[in-house]
Design a protein around this motif. Structure first.
Motif, PDB file in Angstrom:
ATOM      1  N   CYS A 100      -8.897   4.913 -16.180  1.00  0.00           N
ATOM      2  CA  CYS A 100      -8.873   5.813 -14.679  1.00  0.00           C
ATOM      3  C   CYS A 100     -10.459   6.111 -14.558  1.00  0.00           C
ATOM      4  O   CYS A 100     -10.668   5.349 -13.196  1.00  0.00           O
ATOM      5  N   ARG A 101     -10.942   6.924 -15.162  1.00  0.00           N
ATOM      6  CA  ARG A 101     -11.578   8.078 -14.818  1.00  0.00           C
ATOM      7  C   ARG A 101     -13.087   6.917 -14.474  1.00  0.00           C
ATOM      8  O   ARG A 101     -13.280   6.468 -15.559  1.00  0.00           O
ATOM      9  N   GLY A 102     -14.119   7.366 -13.369  1.00  0.00           N
ATOM     10  CA  GLY A 102     -15.309   6.732 -13.675  1.00  0.00           C
ATOM     11  C   GLY A 102     -15.393   5.595 -13.034  1.00  0.00           C
ATOM     12  O   GLY A 102     -16.281   5.195 -12.502  1.00  0.00           O
ATOM     13  N   LYS A 103     -13.445   4.904 -11.962  1.00  0.00           N
ATOM     14  CA  LYS A 103     -13.945   3.800 -11.813  1.00  0.00           C
ATOM     15  C   LYS A 103     -13.068   3.921 -10.765  1.00  0.00           C
ATOM     16  O   LYS A 103     -12.283   4.347 -10.478  1.00  0.00           O
ATOM     17  N   THR A 104     -12.974   2.828  -9.637  1.00  0.00           N
ATOM     18  CA  THR A 104     -11.971   2.084  -8.311  1.00  0.00           C
ATOM     19  C   THR A 104     -11.135   1.430  -9.320  1.00  0.00           C
ATOM     20  O   THR A 104     -12.189   0.563  -9.805  1.00  0.00           O
ATOM     21  N   THR A 105      -9.836   1.561  -9.610  1.00  0.00           N
ATOM     22  CA  THR A 105      -9.114   1.265 -10.454  1.00  0.00           C
ATOM     23  C   THR A 105      -8.124   1.072  -9.436  1.00  0.00           C
ATOM     24  O   THR A 105      -7.655   1.276  -8.583  1.00  0.00           O
ATOM     25  N   LEU A 106      -7.666  -0.361  -9.211  1.00  0.00           N
ATOM     26  CA  LEU A 106      -6.239  -1.303  -8.767  1.00  0.00           C
ATOM     27  C   LEU A 106      -4.921  -0.850 -10.611  1.00  0.00           C
ATOM     28  O   LEU A 106      -5.354  -1.603 -11.286  1.00  0.00           O
ATOM     29  N   LEU A 107      -4.542  -0.159  -9.986  1.00  0.00           N
ATOM     30  CA  LEU A 107      -3.200   0.721 -11.289  1.00  0.00           C
ATOM     31  C   LEU A 107      -2.276   0.135 -10.623  1.00  0.00           C
ATOM     32  O   LEU A 107      -1.546   0.285  -9.836  1.00  0.00           O
ATOM     33  N   THR A 108      -0.996  -1.168 -11.480  1.00  0.00           N
ATOM     34  CA  THR A 108      -0.129  -1.709 -11.570  1.00  0.00           C
ATOM     35  C   THR A 108       1.099  -0.860 -12.311  1.00  0.00           C
ATOM     36  O   THR A 108       0.483  -0.601 -13.509  1.00  0.00           O
ATOM     37  N   ILE A 109       1.960  -0.654 -12.104  1.00  0.00           N
ATOM     38  CA  ILE A 109       3.803  -0.134 -12.571  1.00  0.00           C
ATOM     39  C   ILE A 109       4.629  -1.195 -12.627  1.00  0.00           C
ATOM     40  O   ILE A 109       4.758  -1.591 -11.267  1.00  0.00           O
ATOM     41  N   GLU A 110       5.059  -1.897 -13.418  1.00  0.00           N
ATOM     42  CA  GLU A 110       5.692  -2.504 -13.266  1.00  0.00           C
ATOM     43  C   GLU A 110       7.344  -2.039 -14.691  1.00  0.00           C
ATOM     44  O   GLU A 110       6.317  -2.085 -15.821  1.00  0.00           O
ATOM     45  N   PHE A 111       7.810  -2.181 -14.307  1.00  0.00           N
ATOM     46  CA  PHE A 111       9.546  -1.688 -15.402  1.00  0.00           C
ATOM     47  C   PHE A 111       9.970  -3.271 -15.830  1.00  0.00           C
ATOM     48  O   PHE A 111      10.975  -2.576 -17.587  1.00  0.00           O
ATOM     49  N   VAL A 112       9.939  -3.738 -15.217  1.00  0.00           N
ATOM     50  CA  VAL A 112      10.766  -5.424 -16.184  1.00  0.00           C
ATOM     51  C   VAL A 112      10.003  -6.259 -15.419  1.00  0.00           C
ATOM     52  O   VAL A 112       9.389  -5.950 -14.393  1.00  0.00           O
TER      53      VAL A 112
END
Length: 284
Positions: free
Chosen positions: A152-164
């Protein structure tokens, strides 16, 4: 006298409870419901524990400033924990706590409260108050071992997290809008993290990765990260109260978490995400 002693013994016998008599149940015991004819308590719906929308989440230091633990050090620490009675008691208490917050408890939570913890905030967390993204190690669909924080470093990031699998439709409701809006240039990106904490399910996921690759566009393979193993501390830092729900985060170029959302994106939340991402891109 002998008569007095006999009378005292009779009084004591009368005061002692009859073991064959039915036991009195307390109010708390009467509330317990059991599954069928078993003695296993039926899971109860517990109050939902959520963070306050807009509060800073994450860790106080950037991931690169935190000392990495080598595989050898991890193995040595694991062996010390096995031999430690205190650690064994801690692990036992942890297991009991996990049983209390089981998969079934999360399902009951969804049924009662729905698949959304709260409406996403309408503003960015100020840069001077924002906390940093904790690191998650994993492997991309293109086969690279990566640190999510470094990705994610150095950029504008959409981070998503899913478990199922159920949560994938939640995270995709943010990803689709983000990708349609920021299609040109290399200043914005999507990083999708698929976490599997269960060892047995992890084996199944490893075997099914070829099918996962087919379902993800090739241009996103470098940004799709699979992590195997528990992430309890990370869930607490990021306010992940129910792992059956999908989560989305806007992370700035310095890996600070500036905005977050959960569940399926409402139209207002999608618009907010796009506007706030544009703000982050202008501030780079």
């Amino acid at each position: 006298t002998q008569a007095q002693k006999t009378e005292q013994q009779q009084q004591q016998q009368q005061q002692q409870p009859d073991p064959s008599a039915p036991k009195e149940t307390t109010q708390e015991e009467e509330k317990i419901e059991y599954i069928g004819n078993t003695r296993f308590p039926r899971p109860r719906i517990k109050p939902r524990k959520t963070i306050t929308p807009g509060q800073a989440i994450g860790q106080s230091q950037p991931a690169e400033d935190i000392k990495r633990v080598s595989i050898k050090e991890k193995a040595e620490q694991t062996w010390r924990n096995i031999l430690s009675p205190e650690k064994n008691l801690e692990n036992r208490a942890k297991i009991i706590g996990e049983i209390g917050e089981s998969y079934f408890q999360n399902i009951l939570d969804l049924r009662k409260n729905g698949a959304k913890l709260f409406t996403a905030p309408s503003h960015l967390i100020p840069a001077n108050k924002a906390k940093f993204l904790p690191n998650i190690e994993g492997k991309t669909l293109s086969g690279k071992n990566v640190d999510v924080a470094a990705l994610c470093r150095g950029k504008t990031t959409l981070l998503t997290i899913e478990f199922v699998k159920f949560a994938e439709k939640h995270t995709m409701s943010y990803i689709d809008v983000f990708e349609k809006t920021f299609t040109e240039g290399n200043k914005a990106q999507v990083v999708q993290v698929n976490v599997e904490e269960n060892y047995a399910k992890g084996l199944v996921l490893r075997l099914s990765l070829p099918y996962v690759r087919r379902g993800i566009p090739k241009h996103r393979h470098d940004g799709y990260v699979v992590h195997y193993g528990a992430v309890d501390s990370i869930k607490k830092m990021l306010g992940i109260a129910n792992p059956l729900i999908g989560y989305a985060f806007l992370v700035d170029s310095k890996t600070r978490v500036r905005w977050y959302a959960n569940g399926e994106a409402a139209s207002e939340e999608s618009e907010t995400m796009v506007d706030l991402a544009r703000q982050l891109l202008q501030k780079r």
